[in-house]
Motif scaffolding. Structure first.
Motif, PDB file in Angstrom:
ATOM      1  N   ASP A 240      45.497  44.533  41.538  1.00 15.42           N
ATOM      2  CA  ASP A 240      44.802  45.086  40.376  1.00 15.42           C
ATOM      3  C   ASP A 240      45.598  44.897  39.089  1.00 15.42           C
ATOM      4  O   ASP A 240      45.032  44.616  38.022  1.00 15.42           O
ATOM      5  CB  ASP A 240      44.538  46.580  40.606  1.00 15.42           C
ATOM      6  N   ALA A 241      46.951  45.040  39.195  1.00 12.37           N
ATOM      7  CA  ALA A 241      47.780  44.889  37.988  1.00 12.37           C
ATOM      8  C   ALA A 241      47.686  43.460  37.453  1.00 12.37           C
ATOM      9  O   ALA A 241      47.580  43.237  36.238  1.00 12.37           O
ATOM     10  CB  ALA A 241      49.234  45.252  38.306  1.00 12.37           C
ATOM     11  N   GLY A 242      47.714  42.474  38.361  1.00 14.27           N
ATOM     12  CA  GLY A 242      47.598  41.093  37.924  1.00 14.27           C
ATOM     13  C   GLY A 242      46.242  40.794  37.334  1.00 14.27           C
ATOM     14  O   GLY A 242      46.123  40.066  36.330  1.00 14.27           O
ATOM     15  N   ALA A 243      45.177  41.356  37.923  1.00 16.81           N
ATOM     16  CA  ALA A 243      43.829  41.140  37.392  1.00 16.81           C
ATOM     17  C   ALA A 243      43.694  41.746  36.003  1.00 16.81           C
ATOM     18  O   ALA A 243      43.089  41.147  35.100  1.00 16.81           O
ATOM     19  CB  ALA A 243      42.797  41.741  38.348  1.00 16.81           C
ATOM     20  N   VAL A 244      44.280  42.951  35.801  1.00 15.02           N
ATOM     21  CA  VAL A 244      44.216  43.589  34.475  1.00 15.02           C
ATOM     22  C   VAL A 244      44.988  42.771  33.453  1.00 15.02           C
ATOM     23  O   VAL A 244      44.569  42.641  32.296  1.00 15.02           O
ATOM     24  CB  VAL A 244      44.765  45.032  34.569  1.00 15.02           C
TER      25      VAL A 244
ATOM     26  N   LEU B  59      45.384  39.493  33.406  1.00 17.12           N
ATOM     27  CA  LEU B  59      44.532  38.361  33.015  1.00 17.12           C
ATOM     28  C   LEU B  59      43.370  38.829  32.142  1.00 17.12           C
ATOM     29  O   LEU B  59      43.017  38.184  31.148  1.00 17.12           O
ATOM     30  CB  LEU B  59      44.007  37.676  34.282  1.00 17.12           C
ATOM     31  N   TRP B  60      42.779  39.962  32.552  1.00 11.24           N
ATOM     32  CA  TRP B  60      41.614  40.486  31.825  1.00 11.24           C
ATOM     33  C   TRP B  60      41.962  40.797  30.375  1.00 11.24           C
ATOM     34  O   TRP B  60      41.218  40.473  29.451  1.00 11.24           O
ATOM     35  CB  TRP B  60      41.107  41.730  32.557  1.00 11.24           C
ATOM     36  N   ARG B  61      43.117  41.433  30.172  1.00 11.14           N
ATOM     37  CA  ARG B  61      43.535  41.748  28.802  1.00 11.14           C
ATOM     38  C   ARG B  61      43.869  40.483  28.030  1.00 11.14           C
ATOM     39  O   ARG B  61      43.618  40.389  26.832  1.00 11.14           O
ATOM     40  CB  ARG B  61      44.754  42.680  28.840  1.00 11.14           C
ATOM     41  N   GLY B  62      44.472  39.506  28.727  1.00 15.47           N
ATOM     42  CA  GLY B  62      44.791  38.251  28.062  1.00 15.47           C
ATOM     43  C   GLY B  62      43.545  37.522  27.586  1.00 15.47           C
ATOM     44  O   GLY B  62      43.566  36.824  26.561  1.00 15.47           O
ATOM     45  N   TRP B  63      42.446  37.702  28.303  1.00 16.34           N
ATOM     46  CA  TRP B  63      41.172  37.068  27.912  1.00 16.34           C
ATOM     47  C   TRP B  63      40.430  37.866  26.842  1.00 16.34           C
ATOM     48  O   TRP B  63      39.312  37.515  26.490  1.00 16.34           O
ATOM     49  CB  TRP B  63      40.256  36.939  29.147  1.00 16.34           C
ATOM     50  N   GLY B  64      41.010  38.940  26.386  1.00 15.41           N
ATOM     51  CA  GLY B  64      40.325  39.754  25.381  1.00 15.41           C
ATOM     52  C   GLY B  64      39.344  40.725  25.978  1.00 15.41           C
ATOM     53  O   GLY B  64      38.296  41.005  25.376  1.00 15.41           O
ATOM     54  N   ASN B  65      39.641  41.243  27.174  1.00 14.85           N
ATOM     55  CA  ASN B  65      38.796  42.239  27.850  1.00 14.85           C
ATOM     56  C   ASN B  65      37.389  41.710  28.148  1.00 14.85           C
ATOM     57  O   ASN B  65      36.401  42.450  28.072  1.00 14.85           O
ATOM     58  CB  ASN B  65      38.706  43.539  27.033  1.00 14.85           C
ATOM     59  N   GLN B  66      37.283  40.432  28.473  1.00 12.98           N
ATOM     60  CA  GLN B  66      35.993  39.844  28.841  1.00 12.98           C
ATOM     61  C   GLN B  66      36.235  38.625  29.741  1.00 12.98           C
ATOM     62  O   GLN B  66      37.314  38.046  29.725  1.00 12.98           O
ATOM     63  CB  GLN B  66      35.212  39.432  27.601  1.00 12.98           C
ATOM     64  N   ARG B  67      35.222  38.279  30.507  1.00 13.01           N
ATOM     65  CA  ARG B  67      35.334  37.122  31.410  1.00 13.01           C
ATOM     66  C   ARG B  67      35.196  35.838  30.591  1.00 13.01           C
ATOM     67  O   ARG B  67      34.296  35.730  29.744  1.00 13.01           O
ATOM     68  CB  ARG B  67      34.230  37.200  32.466  1.00 13.01           C
ATOM     69  N   PRO B  68      36.074  34.869  30.826  1.00 13.72           N
ATOM     70  CA  PRO B  68      35.941  33.607  30.087  1.00 13.72           C
ATOM     71  C   PRO B  68      34.623  32.911  30.430  1.00 13.72           C
ATOM     72  O   PRO B  68      34.037  33.125  31.500  1.00 13.72           O
ATOM     73  CB  PRO B  68      37.152  32.787  30.554  1.00 13.72           C
ATOM     74  N   ARG B  69      34.208  32.082  29.534  1.00 14.19           N
ATOM     75  CA  ARG B  69      32.930  31.396  29.745  1.00 14.19           C
ATOM     76  C   ARG B  69      33.016  30.455  30.945  1.00 14.19           C
ATOM     77  O   ARG B  69      32.079  30.343  31.728  1.00 14.19           O
ATOM     78  CB  ARG B  69      32.552  30.608  28.488  1.00 14.19           C
ATOM     79  N   TYR B  70      34.147  29.782  31.114  1.00 17.62           N
ATOM     80  CA  TYR B  70      34.314  28.853  32.231  1.00 17.62           C
ATOM     81  C   TYR B  70      35.473  29.355  33.093  1.00 17.62           C
ATOM     82  O   TYR B  70      36.635  29.286  32.687  1.00 17.62           O
ATOM     83  CB  TYR B  70      34.610  27.439  31.720  1.00 17.62           C
TER      84      TYR B  70
ATOM     85  N   ARG C  23      35.968  39.809  43.279  1.00 17.28           N
ATOM     86  CA  ARG C  23      35.585  41.224  43.251  1.00 17.28           C
ATOM     87  C   ARG C  23      36.457  42.033  42.284  1.00 17.28           C
ATOM     88  O   ARG C  23      36.011  43.032  41.711  1.00 17.28           O
ATOM     89  CB  ARG C  23      35.698  41.821  44.660  1.00 17.28           C
ATOM     90  N   LEU C  24      37.710  41.612  42.093  1.00 11.57           N
ATOM     91  CA  LEU C  24      38.575  42.316  41.142  1.00 11.57           C
ATOM     92  C   LEU C  24      38.026  42.222  39.729  1.00 11.57           C
ATOM     93  O   LEU C  24      37.965  43.216  38.992  1.00 11.57           O
ATOM     94  CB  LEU C  24      39.997  41.737  41.196  1.00 11.57           C
ATOM     95  N   PHE C  25      37.589  41.028  39.363  1.00 11.43           N
ATOM     96  CA  PHE C  25      37.049  40.861  38.009  1.00 11.43           C
ATOM     97  C   PHE C  25      35.666  41.487  37.882  1.00 11.43           C
ATOM     98  O   PHE C  25      35.295  41.954  36.799  1.00 11.43           O
ATOM     99  CB  PHE C  25      37.026  39.373  37.650  1.00 11.43           C
ATOM    100  N   ASP C  26      34.881  41.480  38.985  1.00 15.45           N
ATOM    101  CA  ASP C  26      33.594  42.168  38.946  1.00 15.45           C
ATOM    102  C   ASP C  26      33.771  43.655  38.672  1.00 15.45           C
ATOM    103  O   ASP C  26      33.029  44.268  37.886  1.00 15.45           O
ATOM    104  CB  ASP C  26      32.854  41.965  40.276  1.00 15.45           C
ATOM    105  N   ARG C  27      34.777  44.232  39.349  1.00 17.77           N
ATOM    106  CA  ARG C  27      35.009  45.665  39.151  1.00 17.77           C
ATOM    107  C   ARG C  27      35.508  45.957  37.735  1.00 17.77           C
ATOM    108  O   ARG C  27      35.107  46.945  37.115  1.00 17.77           O
ATOM    109  CB  ARG C  27      36.033  46.159  40.176  1.00 17.77           C
ATOM    110  N   LEU C  28      36.377  45.084  37.215  1.00 14.12           N
ATOM    111  CA  LEU C  28      36.848  45.281  35.845  1.00 14.12           C
ATOM    112  C   LEU C  28      35.697  45.151  34.852  1.00 14.12           C
ATOM    113  O   LEU C  28      35.614  45.907  33.870  1.00 14.12           O
ATOM    114  CB  LEU C  28      37.937  44.249  35.515  1.00 14.12           C
ATOM    115  N   GLU C  29      34.805  44.215  35.132  1.00 19.70           N
ATOM    116  CA  GLU C  29      33.675  44.015  34.216  1.00 19.70           C
ATOM    117  C   GLU C  29      32.752  45.217  34.197  1.00 19.70           C
ATOM    118  O   GLU C  29      32.174  45.552  33.156  1.00 19.70           O
ATOM    119  CB  GLU C  29      32.897  42.777  34.651  1.00 19.70           C
TER     120      GLU C  29
END
Length: 378
Positions: free
Chosen positions: A68-72, A74-85, A94-100
């Motif tokens: 979860d720490a690693g996913a967060v 990356l998520w913060r590095g992307w600006g709190n959103q999933r990249p387009r690609y 599932r980690l990014f789905d839950r963060l989203e």
């Protein structure tokens, strides 16, 4: 992949350009809190830099492990959103789905304009809490003295004797060294000024009043607060950490009778003697410099001292010693009993004890100076 999974290397970001000419960022390694360690900040900065290009492709399929720490991160590095690609392995999806679904950006705290009042209020309440605690502790000691007055055989003579030795006899060395040096410095600086006006003999008055009435008691009290006061606080704090205080309570042995009262009595008895010793050594240092600088012999100095300094100044100095000694012991024990069962609280309590003791010693000296301003001065 197996080599990466076996190691604990942190993630590495590698930017490449594909055959189609589109830039890609390949993330490989272990994206876990343990693997990241102290590299969290550099990796976060690198992520933010790459995330500024919205058309870039992110390939996370080379990541061996992710929590979860690693996913967060990356998520913060992307600006709190999933990249387009984004290309990611199914078990990490599932980690990014839950963060989203659950991620809510932290809201900026509104500036608190009342913080000075809140800080002042907390300081006032903390001071009041300490005052109430000290009053309660003194009340317990009064009750213990009343109890012991009818049962002399229960007086803790052994504890009083041990504390008297530790706080008095063992402090003679450092107080003598500091007192001698202060006497030397004061006499040297004063003699240089007196030589200008030809008032050599008044070095006796300056040294006598300043050392016997003020410097001797203050030096002794400050040194004892730093040395013996911190020792008392640390002793009680260690007993709290090792649960010895709780054991005494279970056995029905009151802390105030066996631990606090002997320290207060011992320091109240030892301090006047330490003050007398410090003042005497400081005068010896002053006399030594007076003879070397001004040619005033020891016999002249000692014969003139009783005429220059009233004996009431000596009693004032000894009285300060008694009051300061008992105040230092009370404050040290108060902070020692407030220490919690962790080492951080032990260090903080010892520091607060020394600072408070020295502050109270200076306040006591000021009170004595105001109340007895007409005593011993000609």
């Amino acid at each position: 992949m197996s080599e990466i999974q076996g190691s604990n290397s942190p993630v590495v970001l590698r930017r490449v350009t594909g055959a189609d000419g589109i830039p890609r960022v390949i993330v490989e390694g272990n994206c876990t809190l343990t693997a990241l360690g102290e590299r969290i900040r550099p990796i976060a900065a690198e992520l933010s830099e790459y995330a500024t290009a919205p058309e870039i492709r992110w390939d996370l399929t080379q990541i061996a492990r992710m929590d979860d720490a690693g996913a967060v991160l990356l998520w913060r590095g992307w600006g709190n959103q999933r990249p387009r690609y984004l290309l990611v392995r199914p078990e990490h999806e599932r980690l990014f789905d839950r963060l989203e679904e659950t991620w809510t950006p932290p809201s900026e705290a509104a500036p608190d304009r009342l913080w000075p009042i809140m800080v002042l209020g907390k300081a006032v309440f903390l001071l009041w809490e300490h005052l109430v605690g000290l009053v309660i502790l003194m009340g317990q000691l009064v009750l213990e003295i009343k109890y012991l007055a009818g049962r002399p055989s229960r007086i803790p003579w052994r504890e009083i004797s041990a504390n008297l030795y530790r706080t008095g006899a063992q402090a003679l060395g450092i107080t003598a060294l500091v007192g001698f040096l202060i006497g030397v410095v004061l006499s040297y600086l004063s003699s240089r000024q007196l030589q200008i006006f030809g008032a050599h003999v008044f070095i006796v008055n300056i040294l006598g009043i300043s050392v016997i009435r003020e410097l001797g008691p203050m030096l002794a009290a400050i040194l004892v607060a730093g040395r013996s006061g911190s020792s008392m606080t640390a002793q009680l704090g260690v007993m709290r950490v090792t649960e010895e205080l709780d054991a005494l309570t279970v056995m029905g042995i009151p802390h105030s009778l066996r631990l606090i009262l002997p320290k207060v009595i011992a320091l109240g008895l030892a301090m006047p003697l330490v003050v007398l010793w410090t003042s005497a050594v400081a005068l010896i240092g002053g006399m030594t410099v007076a003879e070397l600088q001004l040619g005033l012999g020891y016999k002249f100095f000692l014969s003139r001292l009783p005429d220059a300094v009233a004996v009431s100044n000596l009693w004032l100095g000894l009285g300060k010693g008694i009051v300061c000694g008992m105040a230092i012991a009370l404050i040290s024990c108060h902070f020692g009993l407030r220490i919690k069962s962790n080492t951080e609280s032990l260090g903080e309590g010892t520091t607060n004890s020394v600072v408070t003791s020295i502050t109270v010693v200076i306040i006591i000296d000021a009170i004595f100076a105001v109340i007895f301003s007409d005593v011993g001065l000609r």
